[in-house]
Design an enzyme around this catalytic site. Sequence first.
Site, PDB file in Angstrom:
ATOM      1  CB  CYS A   1      -8.458  11.150  38.588  1.00 38.72           C
ATOM      2  SG  CYS A   1      -6.984  12.075  37.590  1.00 38.72           S
TER       3      CYS A   1
ATOM      4  CG  HIS B   1     -12.727  12.371  35.428  1.00 37.88           C
ATOM      5  ND1 HIS B   1     -12.668  12.267  37.144  1.00 37.88           N
ATOM      6  CD2 HIS B   1     -11.253  12.502  35.252  1.00 37.88           C
ATOM      7  CE1 HIS B   1     -11.458  13.117  37.773  1.00 37.88           C
ATOM      8  NE2 HIS B   1     -10.897  13.311  36.260  1.00 37.88           N
TER       9      HIS B   1
HETATM   10  N1  GLN Z   1      -3.297  15.887  40.502  1.00 36.72           N
HETATM   11  C1  GLN Z   1      -3.274  14.560  40.043  1.00 36.72           C
HETATM   12  C2  GLN Z   1      -3.110  14.751  38.892  1.00 36.72           C
HETATM   13  O1  GLN Z   1      -3.251  15.986  37.975  1.00 36.72           O
HETATM   14  C3  GLN Z   1      -4.984  14.100  39.374  1.00 36.72           C
HETATM   15  C4  GLN Z   1      -5.670  15.241  38.699  1.00 36.72           C
HETATM   16  C5  GLN Z   1      -7.003  14.220  38.135  1.00 36.72           C
HETATM   17  O2  GLN Z   1      -7.688  13.854  39.669  1.00 36.72           O
HETATM   18  N2  GLN Z   1      -7.984  14.380  37.722  1.00 36.72           N
HETATM   19  O3  GLN Z   1      -2.180  13.942  37.865  1.00 36.72           O
END
Ligand code: GLN
Length: 201
Positions: free
Chosen positions: A95, A196
Amino acid sequence: MKELQILYLYPDILELYGDYGNIQVLKYRLEKRGIKAIITPYTIGDNAPNFKDFDIVFAGGGADQEQSILAKDLIKYKDNIKEAIENKVFFLLICGAYQLFGKYYKDVDGNIIDGLDVFPYYTEAINDRKKRCIGNIIIDVTLNGNKTKVIGFENHGGQTFDINTPFGEVLFGNGNKFGDTNEGFFLENVIATYLHRASSF
Ligand code: GLN
């Protein structure tokens, strides 16, 4: 006993939704195969790692604020990281880390966080902070010619564009952007994904 060197990037900053579980599972599975996992954490202020010295590099997810904290530090290693990728070091990026290996991440307020620019994609947050790709996700993935399903959890406002080599095909959930059929980015030795707590079944 065989050994595998794992570099764990920014464990104190990039740790959303149990991303550390990837390290735990890697260690467990390697040990079951008689391979010792040597895990080296790296965060801001630590001695510079040489990415080429590792077998696997792992980095987890992080919210926009966390990404902006470490992005400048990560960029210091751009050439070293490029070289490691060319040398076939394996990278697993989740992510927020996935986004930072691309050209840039533009947050909901229009602020741009420069990425490493080692991969050709870019990410822009959707214009409405209430709209996020959230929930369980299932993708079809082909690994070494074998088809498998991977399930995980996604929570991102960022919409990732210009992916020519996705990690998987979305069966349920969103993926690289709202309603996308593609999820993640995949090279021979790189898996970058929004999932995740991914597991295959
Ligand atoms: N900040 C990023 C987003 O919201 C990544 C979020 C995350 O790693 N879950 O797109």
